[in-house]
Design a protein around this motif. Structure first.
Motif, short mmCIF file in Angstrom:
data_model
loop_
_atom_site.label_atom_id
_atom_site.label_comp_id
_atom_site.label_asym_id
_atom_site.label_seq_id
_atom_site.Cartn_x
_atom_site.Cartn_y
_atom_site.Cartn_z
N GLY A 53 0.53 -1.03 -0.10
CA GLY A 53 -0.06 -0.22 -0.34
C GLY A 53 0.58 1.11 0.31
O GLY A 53 0.07 2.54 -0.35
N TYR A 54 1.82 1.01 0.06
CA TYR A 54 3.16 2.47 0.42
C TYR A 54 3.39 2.55 -1.07
O TYR A 54 3.76 2.10 -1.89
N PRO A 55 3.02 3.84 -1.88
CA PRO A 55 2.96 4.17 -2.97
C PRO A 55 4.51 4.18 -3.96
O PRO A 55 4.36 4.11 -5.07
N THR A 56 5.06 4.59 -3.17
CA THR A 56 6.67 4.40 -4.05
C THR A 56 7.64 2.45 -3.77
O THR A 56 9.02 2.91 -3.86
N GLN A 57 6.64 1.62 -3.72
CA GLN A 57 7.31 0.21 -3.06
C GLN A 57 7.61 -0.21 -4.43
O GLN A 57 7.54 -0.24 -5.79
N LYS A 58 8.71 -0.74 -4.68
CA LYS A 58 10.00 -1.31 -5.93
C LYS A 58 9.58 -2.38 -5.08
O LYS A 58 9.63 -3.52 -4.10
#
Length: 284
Positions: free
Chosen positions: A195-200
């Motif tokens: 759910g974290y927007p910049t997750q890689k």
């Protein structure tokens, strides 16, 4: 937080800074110094000093000045924190990577540049007014070009793009990745999604950690976001520290990694909301 960490403690430093943070930063003077040891400005760009080049870029593009002041001190810390055989992976997109390359040439030295990795993906909206942007850039610099650790044999191999041109044995074994990495983003509906927007994606970070560190080595991520670097490092038997000033990121990491404030926990919140790491072996 970075100034509190010990110099030379980390074999891998991965940094995935906010790509556009520099656009809202206030101007602040920073010191510039060249590494490895040397006197005066590092020379390059047709014999001009890097300080001169930076000054001209500042006068030409005010965004460059803002981003320089945001990122440059953090890259200096990254250089100091790396072990002599250590490697920095700096993850950016097309808007800022050319600025960052100048900074890294100053901090590390152009002789310490190892790779420009292109992470290519194909997902999301596509414009018809220009070539759609579907890649990020990862700049790879080493602390010591004569001693850095790199073990290609540990890296997961990938399928050949033209299997008809190689033998069945090679098809079965797969090929070593090049500096162009074809890897999907984190699926919006997949199990990996936090759910974290910049997750890689894990696969991206895994490739860096396996190639540039050994089991037991320390890995640092000081824009840790969703905590993927720690998740990967733990699975690979590496020790890790994650730093982030975003409270949402800290909550996501704590849930993902099972972090606790308790001294006996496997992954412990070490110092306020910013730093995660193994409780008894942290290099503090």
């Amino acid at each position: 937080m970075l100034p509190l960490l010990p110099d030379g403690a980390f074999t891998v430093v991965y940094a995935d800074p906010p790509f556009n943070t520099g656009r809202s930063q206030t101007r602040a003077e920073t010191s510039m110094r060249a590494h490895p040891l040397g006197e005066g400005d590092r020379m390059g760009f047709r014999g001009q000093s890097f300080t001169t080049v930076a000054g001209r870029l500042r006068s030409y593009d005010d965004v460059f000045g803002d981003y320089w002041d945001f990122l440059f001190p953090r890259l200096e810390h990254a250089w100091s924190l790396l072990a002599d055989d250590g490697t920095l992976y700096l993850h950016l997109d097309y808007r800022e990577v050319h600025y960052a390359k100048v900074m890294l040439d100053i901090v590390f030295g152009r002789e310490c540049f190892l790779n420009e990795i292109i992470w290519s993906y194909d997902y999301g909206a596509k414009t018809k007014r220009r070539w759609p942007s579907k890649h990020d850039t990862i700049l790879v610099y080493v602390k010591n070009p004569a001693r850095y650790h790199f073990d290609a044999s540990e890296v997961d191999r990938e399928p050949y793009m033209a299997p008809g041109l190689v033998t069945p044995a090679k098809i079965k074994k797969g090929k070593l990745p090049t500096d162009v990495w074809w890897h999907t983003i984190v699926s919006p509906t997949g199990k990996e999604k936090t759910g974290y927007p910049t997750q890689k994606p894990r696969g991206l970070i895994r490739r860096m950690v396996t190639a540039s560190s050994r089991p037991g080595d320390w890995v640092l991520d000081f824009f840790a976001g969703s905590g993927t670097t720690g998740d990967v490092a733990r699975a690979l038997g590496r020790r890790f520290m994650l730093v982030d000033s975003n409270e949402q990121a800290v909550e996501v990491m704590a849930a993902r990694l099972g972090a606790s404030r308790e001294p006996g926990s496997a992954v412990r919140l070490v110092d306020g909301p910013d730093l995660f790491g193994p409780p008894s072996e942290a290099p503090l």
